[in-house]
Design a protein around this motif. Structure first.
Motif, PDB file in Angstrom:
ATOM      1  N   ALA A 114      13.406  36.171 -32.545  1.00 14.49           N
ATOM      2  CA  ALA A 114      12.195  35.362 -32.342  1.00 14.49           C
ATOM      3  C   ALA A 114      11.327  35.302 -33.594  1.00 14.49           C
ATOM      4  O   ALA A 114      10.130  35.017 -33.504  1.00 14.49           O
ATOM      5  CB  ALA A 114      11.395  35.923 -31.169  1.00 14.49           C
ATOM      6  N   GLN A 167      16.368  28.083 -33.439  1.00 21.45           N
ATOM      7  CA  GLN A 167      16.691  28.008 -32.011  1.00 21.45           C
ATOM      8  C   GLN A 167      16.969  26.575 -31.591  1.00 21.45           C
ATOM      9  O   GLN A 167      16.228  25.657 -31.952  1.00 21.45           O
ATOM     10  CB  GLN A 167      15.540  28.581 -31.181  1.00 21.45           C
ATOM     11  CG  GLN A 167      15.761  28.524 -29.671  1.00 21.45           C
ATOM     12  CD  GLN A 167      14.664  29.248 -28.905  1.00 21.45           C
ATOM     13  OE1 GLN A 167      14.111  30.243 -29.389  1.00 21.45           O
ATOM     14  NE2 GLN A 167      14.356  28.763 -27.708  1.00 21.45           N
ATOM     15  N   ASP A 226      11.692  36.020 -27.022  1.00 27.44           N
ATOM     16  CA  ASP A 226      10.799  36.804 -27.883  1.00 27.44           C
ATOM     17  C   ASP A 226      11.575  37.988 -28.446  1.00 27.44           C
ATOM     18  O   ASP A 226      12.796  38.102 -28.246  1.00 27.44           O
ATOM     19  CB  ASP A 226       9.536  37.249 -27.136  1.00 27.44           C
ATOM     20  CG  ASP A 226       9.817  38.180 -25.958  1.00 27.44           C
ATOM     21  OD1 ASP A 226      10.839  38.909 -25.995  1.00 27.44           O
ATOM     22  OD2 ASP A 226       9.032  38.179 -24.997  1.00 27.44           O
ATOM     23  N   ASN A 238      10.666  28.112 -32.762  1.00 30.54           N
ATOM     24  CA  ASN A 238      11.327  29.315 -33.272  1.00 30.54           C
ATOM     25  C   ASN A 238      12.236  28.937 -34.446  1.00 30.54           C
ATOM     26  O   ASN A 238      13.439  28.721 -34.268  1.00 30.54           O
ATOM     27  CB  ASN A 238      12.127  29.989 -32.159  1.00 30.54           C
ATOM     28  CG  ASN A 238      12.639  31.373 -32.562  1.00 30.54           C
ATOM     29  OD1 ASN A 238      12.153  31.960 -33.539  1.00 30.54           O
ATOM     30  ND2 ASN A 238      13.601  31.890 -31.831  1.00 30.54           N
TER      31      ASN A 238
END
Length: 496
Positions: A282, A295, A387, A349
């Protein structure tokens, strides 16, 4: 003198006549018999001395004798068709019983099954098969063998039941080989020597390690260093004049169940760094300029159980390009392509790459000389909210050396969150035994890393290992989906 001569002639004539009319003696007919010796419980009687006697002449004369095998079997040889008496003796000479038999001229009828009223100590010997989660292993072949003259002889076999058990009833005291077969019940997977008898456990438990996973999607291959420009800006022009349709790096995945991404979101995170931070997968959420991770969210479309699909650059090309020709492009229905050069990663991200790659390259033009200064990885997550503490459902790393401890790791075929030897926690890549690295392709030659293995919806039957496949870049079309989906070393889905 004359009378003597006549007498000699007469005797000679008689002898000649007799010899001329002499019939050759008949060759005696002989036959063989097979013998099966058990007690009243059906237990084979081994090492029993069986003697054959005439039933009507020469009392006490032994015509033939033999010892029974571990299966209670024996063979009687060269017997004339007639009545006989069989007597059975222990090795110490104690007589166990006698019976009359008839040997016929038809060998197919000479199969003797003899039951003696003899008690033999016997036990139920039980084999128990469980996995590393203490679940029963069902339908696995187990074989019980003993030694006869130095060679193993199969006594009994069976398949494990719903409780993972195979019970061998009426097993005589002794030492046995126990064979447990593989998933296909074709080859011996494990074996042990066990003793059966009074005071013994009369059971054996086999712990069969299963490689369980908890992922609906697994990683099956990737392209981290396409030939030419890896991740050009869409519309950029190559030196040969090719207008790039997008970026060329991607990961190949396999669905282990039917998934509608609009209903059940997933995400894939790529790393490209030599120095990960404490935020791991993350990192981009805590540094909007970070290109260490990227991501891609899967929120539209669907895949079917056992289907390959792809996530990566917007070019959707199997193996980038050569001169003015882009390699065959995969259908948008199976390729979730993103212009990662221009767009930020899902949920913010990871910053837009602007020419840098999703994944890092190795150095070295020949496969044998490849080096990589730090490993990079790919992870699959259920959901899109990732996360620093989110654990992926599947992840892999590739490289030539482990240089850091970072990134949350799943339990899969090559990594584990708990050290199986020590029981200690090892939640990050690089900790404990979490050091497996898949191979790196040679620099800028156009390779696809096949991860291989056999997988079901819940376990890895064969772990992934990794094979470098070199695309044929110079002959159009140069590659096809068959090269990366249906050829040797591709991942195989087993639906069970």
């Amino acid at each position: 003198m004359k009378r003597a001569f006549v007498l000699i002639l007469l005797v000679t004539a008689l002898l000649y006549y007799a010899c001329d009319n002499f019939d050759d003696p008949a060759i005696p007919e002989i036959n063989n018999c097979s013998l099966s010796l058990t007690n009243a419980e059906g237990i084979p009687l081994s090492n029993v001395w069986v003697k054959v006697y005439y039933s009507d002449k020469k009392p006490g004369f032994v015509v033939d004798s033999t010892f029974t095998s571990v299966l209670g079997k024996a063979s009687l040889q060269s017997l004339e068709p007639r009545d006989y008496i069989l007597k059975a003796f222990r090795e110490n000479g104690e007589e166990l019983g006698a019976t009359e038999i008839v040997v016929t001229s038809d060998n197919t009828s000479n199969n003797i099954e003899w039951e003696l009223d003899v008690f033999v100590d016997n036990y139920t010997f039980t084999v128990i098969l469980v996995d590393n989660k203490d679940k029963p292993i069902v339908g696995r072949k187990v074989e019980l063998l003993t030694m006869d003259g130095g060679d193993p002889v199969s006594l009994k076999e069976g398949l494990s039941n719903a409780e993972g058990k195979v019970a061998f009833a009426k097993t005589v005291a002794g030492t046995y080989n126990v064979y447990v077969y593989d998933d296909n019940n074709t080859s011996v997977f494990a074996q042990i020597v066990s003793t059966v008898g009074a005071g013994e456990n009369n059971s054996e438990t086999f712990l069969i390690q299963k490689i369980y996973h908890n992922s609906d999607i697994v990683i099956t291959g990737f392209v981290h260093d396409p030939r030419g420009s890896d991740s050009p800006i869409t519309g950029a022009v190559s030196g040969d004049g090719l207008v790039h349709p997008g970026q060329y790096e991607y990961v190949q995945l396999m669905a282990l169940k039917d998934i509608n991404f609009a209903e059940n979101n997933y995400s894939v995170v790529f790393t490209n760094t030599t120095s990960p931070t404490e935020y791991g997968w993350a990192d981009g959420l805590y540094d909007e300029a970070s290109k260490k991770v990227y991501q891609i969210n899967l929120t539209t479309g669907s895949v079917s159980k056992g289907q390959y699909f792809y996530v990566g650059g917007s070019a959707r090309a199997i193996c980038s390009y050569y001169q003015l020709t882009v390699s065959p492009q995969l259908d948008p229905g199976v390729f979730w392509g993103v212009d990662y050069a221009a767009q930020a990663g899902g949920n913010g991200n990871g910053a837009a790459k602007n020419g840098s790659g999703l994944l890092g390259n190795g150095s070295g033009k020949s496969q044998s000389s490849v080096k990589k200064s730090a490993p990079d990885g790919i992870a699959v997550f259920k959901g899109i909210n990732v996360d620093e503490n989110t654990v992926p459902t599947d992840a892999i790393f590739f490289g030539t050396s482990v240089t850091y401890q970072a990134y949350q790791m799943p339990d899969n075929d090559v990594y584990s969150r708990t050290n199986s030897d020590t029981g200690e926690q090892q939640t990050l890549f690089g900790e404990g035994t979490n050091t497996y690295l898949f191979p790196v392709g040679a620099q800028d030659v156009g390779t696809f890393i096949k991860l291989g293995g056999k997988v079901t919806a819940s376990e890895w039957l064969t772990p992934r290992s990794g094979t470098v496949f070199l695309f044929n870049m110079k002959d159009y079309p140069g590659a096809s989906t068959a090269d990366i989906e249906n050829s040797a070393d591709c991942t195989v889905f087993v639906d069970k």
